[in-house]
Write an enzyme that holds these catalytic residues in place. Structure first.
Site, PDB file in Angstrom:
ATOM      1  N   ASP A  94      50.702 -14.891   9.564  1.00 30.64           N
ATOM      2  CA  ASP A  94      50.662 -16.303   9.180  1.00 30.64           C
ATOM      3  C   ASP A  94      50.202 -16.449   7.735  1.00 30.64           C
ATOM      4  O   ASP A  94      50.736 -17.265   6.979  1.00 30.64           O
ATOM      5  CB  ASP A  94      49.710 -17.083  10.093  1.00 30.64           C
ATOM      6  CG  ASP A  94      50.107 -17.045  11.554  1.00 30.64           C
ATOM      7  OD1 ASP A  94      51.305 -16.906  11.849  1.00 30.64           O
ATOM      8  OD2 ASP A  94      49.203 -17.145  12.404  1.00 30.64           O
TER       9      ASP A  94
ATOM     10  N   ASP B 284      46.575 -13.891  17.550  1.00 33.81           N
ATOM     11  CA  ASP B 284      45.859 -14.569  16.470  1.00 33.81           C
ATOM     12  C   ASP B 284      44.399 -14.178  16.561  1.00 33.81           C
ATOM     13  O   ASP B 284      43.886 -13.909  17.654  1.00 33.81           O
ATOM     14  CB  ASP B 284      46.005 -16.089  16.595  1.00 33.81           C
ATOM     15  CG  ASP B 284      47.402 -16.583  16.238  1.00 33.81           C
ATOM     16  OD1 ASP B 284      48.094 -15.898  15.461  1.00 33.81           O
ATOM     17  OD2 ASP B 284      47.783 -17.659  16.726  1.00 33.81           O
TER      18      ASP B 284
END
Length: 160
Positions: A132, A118
């Site tokens: 995402d 991330d």
């Protein structure tokens, strides 16, 4: 462009953008590093062994299984789209394609690395990545297409 091509190009472009962005982050930032060091928007290299909001942290096997199920569901929805007219449009299959891209993008990380990379940090919202974003935007897009087609009594616009 045929609906099948829209679906597969959307999925391929989403996976490519996700994996390329994660490669760039991993090659240029050590885990925990943020650019800028503080602020509302940051690029932060994070290893996430969980799912969204880090739920199910450390349960990689379950998340891999869930991701495989997600891939199967997205492909099934694509191949059965004629039964749901709002899906049998270019926007519908593009939305399914980016949902598939998000699922595959994070699945690749989990299988290859045991975690998801991330790197996008906005305010106090949990850090996320391109996969995402694909999942979230694809689901929102499908909901909007469904609501538009249901309320209008017809199919979602072919060119929407």
């Amino acid at each position: 462009m045929t609906r099948g091509l829209v679906f597969f190009v959307s999925a391929a472009c989403g996976v490519l953008a996700d994996q390329l962005s994660k490669f760039i982050i991993a090659a240029n930032l050590t885990p925990g590093t943020a650019i800028p060091e503080s602020g509302f928007f940051q690029i932060v290299h994070v290893h996430n062994t969980g799912a969204a909001f880090s739920i199910f942290r450390g349960h990689t096997e379950w998340l891999i299984a869930a991701s495989c199920l997600g891939v199967i569901l997205a492909l099934t929805a694509f191949f059965l789209r004629k039964k749901l007219p709002f899906l049998d449009t270019r926007p519908g299959v593009a939305a399914l394609g980016i949902i598939l891209a998000g699922t595959i993008g994070n699945l690749i990380d989990r299988v290859r690395l045991g975690y998801v990379t991330d790197f996008i940090q906005v305010g106090n919202f949990p850090t996320f990545n391109m996969a995402d974003s694909c999942l979230t935007l694809g689901i929102i897009w499908l909901v909007l297409l469904y609501l538009t087609s249901s309320h209008s009594g017809g199919d979602a616009s072919e060119n929407a």
